[in-house]
Design a protein around this motif. Sequence first.
Motif, short mmCIF file in Angstrom:
data_model
loop_
_atom_site.label_atom_id
_atom_site.label_comp_id
_atom_site.label_asym_id
_atom_site.label_seq_id
_atom_site.Cartn_x
_atom_site.Cartn_y
_atom_site.Cartn_z
N THR A 1 -35.79 -12.24 -18.35
CA THR A 1 -34.92 -11.16 -17.91
C THR A 1 -34.52 -11.43 -16.47
OG1 THR A 1 -36.02 -9.56 -19.35
CG2 THR A 1 -34.73 -8.66 -17.53
N TYR A 2 -33.21 -11.40 -16.21
CA TYR A 2 -32.66 -11.63 -14.88
C TYR A 2 -32.02 -10.33 -14.42
CZ TYR A 2 -30.19 -14.26 -11.17
OH TYR A 2 -29.73 -14.74 -9.97
N SER A 3 -32.41 -9.85 -13.23
CA SER A 3 -31.88 -8.61 -12.69
C SER A 3 -31.28 -8.85 -11.32
CB SER A 3 -33.00 -7.56 -12.56
OG SER A 3 -33.55 -7.26 -13.81
N LEU A 4 -30.15 -8.21 -11.08
CA LEU A 4 -29.46 -8.28 -9.78
C LEU A 4 -29.03 -6.86 -9.40
CD1 LEU A 4 -27.21 -11.32 -10.64
CD2 LEU A 4 -28.86 -11.29 -8.77
N ILE B 1 -20.88 -7.51 -8.47
CA ILE B 1 -21.90 -6.75 -9.21
C ILE B 1 -21.73 -5.28 -8.86
CG2 ILE B 1 -24.37 -6.51 -9.68
CD1 ILE B 1 -24.57 -9.48 -8.57
N ALA B 2 -21.05 -4.54 -9.75
CA ALA B 2 -20.69 -3.15 -9.50
C ALA B 2 -21.82 -2.18 -9.81
CB ALA B 2 -19.44 -2.79 -10.31
N GLU B 3 -22.67 -2.54 -10.77
CA GLU B 3 -23.82 -1.72 -11.17
C GLU B 3 -25.01 -2.65 -11.31
OE1 GLU B 3 -22.93 0.16 -14.89
OE2 GLU B 3 -20.96 0.84 -14.20
N ASP B 4 -26.22 -2.14 -11.07
CA ASP B 4 -27.42 -2.96 -11.25
C ASP B 4 -27.29 -3.70 -12.58
OD1 ASP B 4 -28.37 -1.88 -8.90
OD2 ASP B 4 -29.93 -0.68 -9.84
#
Length: 121
Positions: free
Chosen positions: A45-48, A102-105
């Motif tokens: 899982t990759y989160s930004l 990146i507009a939303e997490d």
Amino acid sequence: MGWRAKPAGAYGARVHIVADAGAPSPATQASYREHLRVPDLSLGTYSLPAGGTDPQRPHSEDELYLCIAGHARLWTPTATAEIRPGVVAFVPAGEEHRFIDIAEDLTVLVVFGPAEGTRAG
């Protein structure tokens, strides 16, 4: 924390369930968590965070991204694509790419084939 699968049959079955794949990771910067690794693929899982910067560099393995949550664009030298929940993007090994705007997490499942880093020289 991810785990490495034992050889087929080591658990008495070949099927492995990864219950927490795709769970968002609250982060102020890019975050990657590996869930499964076998020779032919790995899953993570990759989160930004919204407004964040994606620091990744090209990988030596093919990648699939499945967007679970958020909104961004995936940039490559030849195209840019909208990424939102339900979208799947394929990036071939060696292709420069990153998430931008990146507009939303953003949370994406990442599948590497073969497993991440196995082709690195």
